[in-house]
Design a protein around this motif. Structure first.
Motif, PDB file in Angstrom:
ATOM      1  N   MET A   1      53.823  51.424  36.380  1.00  0.00           N
ATOM      2  CA  MET A   1      53.485  50.000  36.624  1.00  0.00           C
ATOM      3  C   MET A   1      52.660  49.566  35.393  1.00  0.00           C
ATOM      4  SD  MET A   1      54.469  48.266  39.478  1.00  0.00           S
ATOM      5  CE  MET A   1      54.453  49.469  40.862  1.00  0.00           C
ATOM      6  N   SER A   2      52.921  48.502  35.001  1.00  0.00           N
ATOM      7  CA  SER A   2      52.382  47.890  33.560  1.00  0.00           C
ATOM      8  C   SER A   2      51.010  47.309  33.968  1.00  0.00           C
ATOM      9  CB  SER A   2      53.133  46.730  33.068  1.00  0.00           C
ATOM     10  OG  SER A   2      53.347  45.741  34.084  1.00  0.00           O
ATOM     11  N   ALA A   3      50.120  47.433  32.844  1.00  0.00           N
ATOM     12  CA  ALA A   3      48.688  47.175  32.915  1.00  0.00           C
ATOM     13  C   ALA A   3      48.714  45.395  32.924  1.00  0.00           C
ATOM     14  CB  ALA A   3      48.152  47.391  31.510  1.00  0.00           C
ATOM     15  N   LEU A   4      47.686  45.298  33.626  1.00  0.00           N
ATOM     16  CA  LEU A   4      47.548  43.654  33.905  1.00  0.00           C
ATOM     17  C   LEU A   4      47.168  42.967  32.650  1.00  0.00           C
ATOM     18  CD1 LEU A   4      45.199  43.426  37.067  1.00  0.00           C
ATOM     19  CD2 LEU A   4      47.437  43.591  36.956  1.00  0.00           C
ATOM     20  N   ARG A   5      47.942  41.758  32.441  1.00  0.00           N
ATOM     21  CA  ARG A   5      47.601  41.111  31.388  1.00  0.00           C
ATOM     22  C   ARG A   5      46.115  40.255  31.913  1.00  0.00           C
ATOM     23  NH1 ARG A   5      50.529  36.986  31.740  1.00  0.00           N
ATOM     24  NH2 ARG A   5      52.260  37.626  33.446  1.00  0.00           N
ATOM     25  N   GLU A   6      45.558  39.686  30.956  1.00  0.00           N
ATOM     26  CA  GLU A   6      44.067  39.250  31.257  1.00  0.00           C
ATOM     27  C   GLU A   6      44.240  37.946  32.192  1.00  0.00           C
ATOM     28  OE1 GLU A   6      41.224  40.798  30.183  1.00  0.00           O
ATOM     29  OE2 GLU A   6      40.372  39.016  31.617  1.00  0.00           O
ATOM     30  N   ALA A   7      45.048  36.990  32.190  1.00  0.00           N
ATOM     31  CA  ALA A   7      45.413  36.104  32.978  1.00  0.00           C
ATOM     32  C   ALA A   7      45.591  36.695  34.492  1.00  0.00           C
ATOM     33  CB  ALA A   7      46.692  35.065  32.610  1.00  0.00           C
ATOM     34  N   GLU A   8      46.498  37.502  34.609  1.00  0.00           N
ATOM     35  CA  GLU A   8      46.823  38.025  35.983  1.00  0.00           C
ATOM     36  C   GLU A   8      45.397  38.714  36.469  1.00  0.00           C
ATOM     37  OE1 GLU A   8      51.285  39.927  35.786  1.00  0.00           O
ATOM     38  OE2 GLU A   8      49.704  41.040  34.284  1.00  0.00           O
ATOM     39  N   ARG A   9      44.698  39.525  35.657  1.00  0.00           N
ATOM     40  CA  ARG A   9      43.494  40.142  36.174  1.00  0.00           C
ATOM     41  C   ARG A   9      42.640  38.909  36.390  1.00  0.00           C
ATOM     42  NH1 ARG A   9      39.997  44.724  34.424  1.00  0.00           N
ATOM     43  NH2 ARG A   9      37.847  43.709  34.265  1.00  0.00           N
ATOM     44  N   ALA A  10      42.515  37.822  35.708  1.00  0.00           N
ATOM     45  CA  ALA A  10      41.393  36.849  36.105  1.00  0.00           C
ATOM     46  C   ALA A  10      41.763  36.215  37.519  1.00  0.00           C
ATOM     47  CB  ALA A  10      41.247  35.633  35.024  1.00  0.00           C
ATOM     48  N   ALA A  11      43.041  35.838  37.584  1.00  0.00           N
ATOM     49  CA  ALA A  11      43.710  35.448  38.756  1.00  0.00           C
ATOM     50  C   ALA A  11      43.530  36.229  40.114  1.00  0.00           C
ATOM     51  CB  ALA A  11      45.234  34.884  38.633  1.00  0.00           C
ATOM     52  N   LEU A  12      43.780  37.210  39.826  1.00  0.00           N
ATOM     53  CA  LEU A  12      43.466  37.976  41.071  1.00  0.00           C
ATOM     54  C   LEU A  12      42.026  38.374  41.626  1.00  0.00           C
ATOM     55  CD1 LEU A  12      45.524  40.067  42.706  1.00  0.00           C
ATOM     56  CD2 LEU A  12      44.495  42.136  41.451  1.00  0.00           C
ATOM     57  N   ILE A  13      41.007  38.694  40.479  1.00  0.00           N
ATOM     58  CA  ILE A  13      39.769  38.380  40.961  1.00  0.00           C
ATOM     59  C   ILE A  13      39.281  37.009  41.594  1.00  0.00           C
ATOM     60  CG2 ILE A  13      37.374  38.287  39.881  1.00  0.00           C
ATOM     61  CD1 ILE A  13      38.597  40.168  37.820  1.00  0.00           C
ATOM     62  N   ALA A  14      39.873  36.041  40.952  1.00  0.00           N
ATOM     63  CA  ALA A  14      39.458  34.707  41.619  1.00  0.00           C
ATOM     64  C   ALA A  14      40.013  34.471  43.074  1.00  0.00           C
ATOM     65  CB  ALA A  14      40.018  33.649  40.831  1.00  0.00           C
ATOM     66  N   ALA A  15      41.079  35.335  43.271  1.00  0.00           N
ATOM     67  CA  ALA A  15      41.745  35.154  44.536  1.00  0.00           C
ATOM     68  C   ALA A  15      41.035  36.115  45.660  1.00  0.00           C
ATOM     69  CB  ALA A  15      43.298  35.739  44.776  1.00  0.00           C
TER      70      ALA A  15
END
Ligand code: THU
Length: 140
Positions: free
Chosen positions: A1-15
């Motif tokens: 599974m591919s590593a998270l992009r920075e925007a994905e990481r930030a959105a997941l944390i915000a959720a």
């Protein structure tokens, strides 16, 4: 599974952080929010749901898993878990086991209330896990 992009990481944390507001925790006063990202890019969230009969309470991570599987998702790229403690908190043992069923090495983003993020692979939090392969040995 591919590593998270920075925007994905930030959105997941915000959720995960946002989900703390939904926590039902009148007994512990310890809100937890979780956000689980699946392989199709959908985020499944969960919060802890306590009960007057204490053992009936559900952790945020397992609420997120139940939401995800109910929506048809079984492959996951990462989970974010947020609490109101300053230092990031790792998931409880039961939740480590529950997560490992679907993603034994899931990247876990542990989020403190002031934004500190500690990343740990689930395999480091739950080494030598008991898993489906152990049951397969006797069922085959
Ligand atoms: N809790 C979680 O939601 N996740 C964990 O990994 C640890 C604990 C919840 C359960 C209970 O509602 C509260 O936090 C205090 O234990």
């Amino acid at each position: 599974m591919s590593a998270l992009r920075e925007a994905e990481r930030a959105a997941l944390i915000a959720a995960a952080v946002a989900m703390k507001d939904r926590a039902y925790c009148p007994y512990s006063h310890f809100p937890v929010g979780a956000a689980l990202l699946d392989d199709r890019g959908t985020t499944h969230v969960g919060c802890n749901v306590e009960n007057a009969s204490y053992p009936v309470g559900l952790c945020a991570e397992r609420a997120a898993i139940a939401n995800a599987v109910s929506a048809g998702a079984r492959r996951f790229r990462a989970i974010a878990i947020a609490t109101n403690l300053h230092d990031p908190v790792a998931p409880c043992g039961m939740c480590r086991q529950a997560l490992s069923e679907f993603a034994p090495d899931l990247p876990c983003l542990l989020v403190g209330v002031d934004g500190a993020v500690l990343e740990r692979p689930l395999g480091a939090l739950l080494p030598e896990r008991f898993g489906p392969a152990n049951l397969a040995e006797v069922q085959s």
